[in-house]
Enzyme design. Structure first.
Site, PDB file in Angstrom:
ATOM      1  N   LYS A 130       0.806  -1.215   0.000  1.00 50.13           N
ATOM      2  CA  LYS A 130       0.000   0.000   0.000  1.00 50.13           C
ATOM      3  C   LYS A 130       0.845   1.275   0.000  1.00 50.13           C
ATOM      4  O   LYS A 130       0.452   2.287  -0.593  1.00 50.13           O
ATOM      5  CB  LYS A 130      -0.944   0.003   1.202  1.00 50.13           C
ATOM      6  CG  LYS A 130      -1.909  -1.174   1.232  1.00 50.13           C
ATOM      7  CD  LYS A 130      -2.822  -1.163   0.008  1.00 50.13           C
ATOM      8  CE  LYS A 130      -3.775  -2.342  -0.005  1.00 50.13           C
ATOM      9  NZ  LYS A 130      -3.159  -3.626  -0.315  1.00 50.13           N
ATOM     10  N   ARG A 133      -7.047  -7.773  -9.844  1.00 47.38           N
ATOM     11  CA  ARG A 133      -7.815  -8.995 -10.096  1.00 47.38           C
ATOM     12  C   ARG A 133      -9.231  -8.609 -10.481  1.00 47.38           C
ATOM     13  O   ARG A 133      -9.590  -7.433 -10.499  1.00 47.38           O
ATOM     14  CB  ARG A 133      -7.871  -9.853  -8.830  1.00 47.38           C
ATOM     15  CG  ARG A 133      -8.388  -9.077  -7.628  1.00 47.38           C
ATOM     16  CD  ARG A 133      -8.642  -9.941  -6.421  1.00 47.38           C
ATOM     17  NE  ARG A 133      -8.841  -9.188  -5.197  1.00 47.38           N
ATOM     18  CZ  ARG A 133      -9.965  -8.574  -4.857  1.00 47.38           C
ATOM     19  NH1 ARG A 133     -11.007  -8.604  -5.666  1.00 47.38           N
ATOM     20  NH2 ARG A 133     -10.065  -7.919  -3.713  1.00 47.38           N
TER      21      ARG A 133
END
Length: 445
Positions: A116, A293
């Site tokens: 992140k 994804r």
């Protein structure tokens, strides 16, 4: 086009991928644990391989067993679905090193966006707005306290390697930060094997809006509109809709342009999602994370844009052009998805059990992507998602009325389930108005 595909997942997303693959004439291999042997996705594949016991680490996260299944069945490609190994860069590398096609972004993109802090820094460099926060992990508690003082309370304490709403805590002052830092760090080490923590500004009243992107085989990145994901419990989504009732045409233009820049910054290929926080008071949005994804909520985008995202994934992986004109993307209508979970509708605690009754709603604009059917057992080993109820129509008002009817018709007996929650939500004035934020569920409880 790919000729044979192994689906390295289970439940509703495995069935979803199998459905499109078989429509395209692709031979499909399913892998399953001992606990899932009787689920519909196993029977619907052309071939099924047992890969281990119920424990996901020994089955659905077992790289060696999955690759062995691909080899023994002659599968040409692997689709990871979501969860499990879908955002595991090492697995993606191993798949390709084995001579198989990976249906997803390349390992470098997964790596770049999986951390992140690294992702925040990359996005800032690409001109994508990011919330005030640390550019490096908070090395220890003292560093976290110093960073929070500079950012200003309240702050979000986040696992750098986290995702899916896990590994986060809110601190309103230094005392709370000291508690949350230790809690998040310990959770991150246990769940992700990486205790790195970042500190960000926390916005108490925001909306969670995300953009679907698709990196095409020719190198272009396109944005397929936004999804509203603010109905959440414990930072995890329950309802998604597209388009967002909070996003104006001008804001949409900025959001989609930023998402395309995000994809281009990492040379993105295949399906991905750029998630943002939207401050409705100022119309400012900030990059939250990028999911490398297919998302659980992809069906609402499919309805609004009239495409099959799984088919587009397979076409990109095969080096083929998309089925649509990237220069003429036009959204139409509205769609809402509700996640039907095996959990009680008040506290949202898991409730596995044997499904005695399972009756899915039908009708115009109603679609159910389910992982189970009558007689199946919902075990405690996996995510509580039973099915996704997707409703579409010409307008949001029409969709909400259809959704009320569909929820009333959905009959599940056996495991606890949250269908009653959606009946309550669909009559909630705040939700119906469209002027809701991520705190709506807590205000309903």
């Amino acid at each position: 086009m790919i000729e044979s595909l192994l689906v390295a997942n289970r439940g509703e997303i495995a069935r979803r991928i199998i459905r499109t693959a078989k429509r395209l004439g692709i031979r499909v291999v399913a892998v399953h644990s001992e606990a899932d042997a009787d689920l519909p996705f196993v029977a619907e594949a052309d071939e099924a391989v047992l890969i281990g016991p119920p424990n996901p680490a020994l089955s659905y996260r077992n790289t060696e067993a999955i690759l062995a299944a691909a080899k023994s069945t002659g599968a040409q490609a692997i689709h990871p679905g979501y969860g499990f190994l879908s955002e595991n860069a090492e697995f993606a590398r191993t798949v390709e090193a084995s001579g198989l096609i990976w249906v997803g972004p390349d390992a470098d993109a997964i790596t770049a966006m999986g951390d992140k802090i690294n992702a925040r820094n990359l996005m800032a460099a690409a001109g994508v707005p990011v919330a005030p926060g640390t550019t490096d992990p908070a090395a220890d508690l003292d560093a976290a306290v110093t960073a929070a003082a500079e950012i200003g309370y309240p702050v979000m304490v986040k696992a750098a390697a986290g995702g899916g709403g896990m590994g986060m805590g809110v601190a309103v002052d230094e005392a709370a930060l000291r508690t949350e830092y230790d809690k998040v760090r310990a959770f991150a080490e246990r769940m992700f094997g990486d205790g790195s923590v970042l500190i960000e500004r926390y916005f108490p009243r925001v909306r969670h809006v995300e953009v679907q992107i698709l990196g095409l085989a020719d190198g272009r990145v396109v944005a397929l509109g936004e999804r509203e994901c603010s109905v959440q419990r414990r930072n995890q989504k329950l309802v998604e809709e597209s388009p967002s009732p909070a996003v104006s045409p001008e804001l949409r233009s900025r959001l989609l342009a930023a998402a395309v820049r995000a994809g281009e910054a990492v040379g993105y290929r295949n399906a991905g999602t750029v998630e943002c926080l939207l401050d409705t008071a100022t119309d400012e949005f900030f990059f939250l994370e990028m999911n490398t994804r297919l998302q659980v909520e992809h069906p609402v985008t499919e309805y609004v844009y009239g495409i099959d995202l799984v088919e587009e994934q397979l076409r990109v992986a095969s080096g083929l052009a998309p089925t649509f004109d990237p220069d003429a993307l036009t959204p139409r209508g509205h769609a809402v998805e509700m996640r039907i979970n095996a959990e009680d509708p008040k506290r949202f605690l898991p409730g596995p059990g044997v499904i005695r009754t399972w009756v899915e709603p039908t009708g115009e604009g109603v679609r159910v992507d389910s992982g189970y059917t009558e007689g199946n057992t919902v075990t405690p080993f996996y995510d509580s998602l039973l099915a996704k109820l997707i409703v579409s129509g010409a307008t949001r008002a029409e969709v909400l009325e259809r959704a009320k009817e569909a929820v009333a018709a959905f009959q599940i007996e056996g495991p606890k389930n949250n269908v009653p929650f959606f009946a309550e939500l669909l009559t909630n004035e705040e939700f119906r108005s469209g002027a809701y934020d991520t705190g709506i569920v807590s205000r309903m409880r």
